[in-house]
Design an enzyme around this catalytic site. Structure first.
Site, PDB file in Angstrom:
ATOM      1  N   ASP A 159      21.346  21.311   4.557  1.00  0.00           N
ATOM      2  CA  ASP A 159      21.523  20.079   5.309  1.00  0.00           C
ATOM      3  C   ASP A 159      20.954  20.238   6.716  1.00  0.00           C
ATOM      4  OD1 ASP A 159      22.730  18.681   3.293  1.00  0.00           O
ATOM      5  OD2 ASP A 159      24.773  19.110   3.945  1.00  0.00           O
ATOM      6  N   LYS A 212      20.687  14.001   5.083  1.00  0.00           N
ATOM      7  CA  LYS A 212      20.517  13.274   6.326  1.00  0.00           C
ATOM      8  C   LYS A 212      21.554  13.719   7.329  1.00  0.00           C
ATOM      9  CE  LYS A 212      18.271   9.440   4.197  1.00  0.00           C
ATOM     10  NZ  LYS A 212      18.346   8.006   3.955  1.00  0.00           N
ATOM     11  N   MET A 272      33.165  11.964  11.337  1.00  0.00           N
ATOM     12  CA  MET A 272      32.056  10.998  11.337  1.00  0.00           C
ATOM     13  C   MET A 272      32.496   9.629  11.827  1.00  0.00           C
ATOM     14  SD  MET A 272      30.345  12.095   7.665  1.00  0.00           S
ATOM     15  CE  MET A 272      31.925  12.253   6.815  1.00  0.00           C
TER      16      MET A 272
END
Lengths: 251, 251
Positions: A36, A57, A170
């Site tokens: 990642d 991503k 997040m």
């Protein structure tokens, strides 16, 4: 046709030495590593003899890219004995591992998951406050918010409200909506909040604030990956040096 | 008087190679190591040049022993440059680190917390099921139950009910009361449950059952440390070979 094995490996919260010994050994043996974007380059470099392939991503956005990664893993294990899929933190906590596991199972490929240190643990270690505390907190929820996506959109808030300590992954890009949703549901505006950016890395920053002031973080420009920690356990986090967050009290 | 530094170090879920690189390095440099009963002997042995001191109880029971540990840490750091306090899993998640941190702060002693892999992550890795899954689970609660201790005794249950996935630490001895409390509050009797004993160790065992059958585990004799995993994410854990739990359906 002979086939190798895929290792879904947690790379830990950021600092290369917060990798596990097993992960390091698997990287040394790897033929190919899919990693990642957030994984530290020094960790990828441990796989000295492997082909290195950047995938995934930065923001955990789901897309057709996931199907492409699944296919690449399955293709790789037909050619290589030892395939490592390296994920930030722990693969099983907000690591989107299940889709890759499902693809591997469907293709009859052997796999193993190697757990890692998740970023919340590194963040709260940095601040020196235990997520659980005798007499204060015996439950912790890890959650990622879903803002304004229909009737399920408040499930994350219910989970966040119900535990003694809450960790939001997040979520920083939606700081204002998070504060609004939780306050609307009755969480106290003065709930202690600590935001840790780049936990375990040299550029880490810690912000101590209240839930009501969470939207103020937007004006500071917290760009790195961050976790939001909240709950009464952080009320006594004052021994630590925190960066100041502008006051943005709710009406 | 000069004083050393105390490192509160997570030893991970059990397997020695699930230790972090940083933890291993700190053990190699240690002058003295205080370790919990559950930490693997091979991990303690990494501290080859250190004095080894066993502390802590097996079941997380709090007692005056904690005050004694605090005092020993403070005393040790007056004599040694490099004191390691080794805790099972992660120090900040059900590791009772805060009392030691408070004692160190009160004595003006420098300390650092080194995060570790918590046992739930090793347990779910073993089963091959992600705690979070797109469209199924975006919140996970880690909780330890408090059975029948007055008005707060249902807070743990509320937290356990509100997340998509629930992990119960140190709960197996109260399996019957846990099932009863959660079913009474409306959690479905058919909620998928996976219990992992000795996660990451050679003697590990996995049991797949439902919430209603959780009390049946008592008759099997699960003696090692275990985590209870529950939620819809475990409904498709069937690819795994589980041990059978006797049926003990609630009325």
């Amino acid at each position: 046709m002979r086939s190798g094995k895929v290792y879904l490996v947690g790379a830990g919260p950021g600092a290369p030495d917060l990798l596990t010994l097993r992960a390091a050994e698997l990287l040394r043996q790897a033929d190919i590593v899919f990693y990642d974007a957030l994984v530290h380059p020094d960790i990828v470099q441990i796989a000295a003899h492997a082909e290195h392939v950047a995938v995934g991503k930065r923001c955990g956005k789901h897309s057709t890219a996931q199907r492409f990664i699944n296919k690449r893993l399955v293709d790789a294990v037909r050619k290589h004995a030892h395939v490592v899929r390296l994920k930030g933190g722990d693969p099983m906590l907000f690591g989107r591992a299940q889709e890759e596991i499902a693809a591997l199972r469907a293709a009859g490929i052997e796999f193993e998951v190697v757990p890692g240190v998740t970023s919340a643990l590194a963040a709260t270690a940095e601040v020196g406050v235990s997520l659980t505390q005798r007499g204060v907190a015996r439950s912790v929820t890890f959650v990622t918010p879903r803002i304004g996506e229909g009737q399920d959109s408040n499930d994350w808030a219910r989970a966040a409200m119900s535990a003694d300590t809450t960790v939001i992954y997040m979520g920083l890009g939606q700081a204002e909506q998070i504060a609004e949703a939780l306050i609307e549901r009755g969480m106290s505006q003065s709930t202690p909040v600590v935001v840790v950016e780049n936990a375990s890395l040299p550029g880490h920053r810690e912000f101590k604030l209240t839930l009501a002031d969470l939207p103020g973080l937007a004006s500071i420009g917290v760009a790195g990956p961050a976790v939001i920690l909240m709950g009464d356990v952080y009320s006594d986090a004052s021994a630590h040096a925190f960066e100041v967050v502008p006051r943005t009290r709710y009406a």
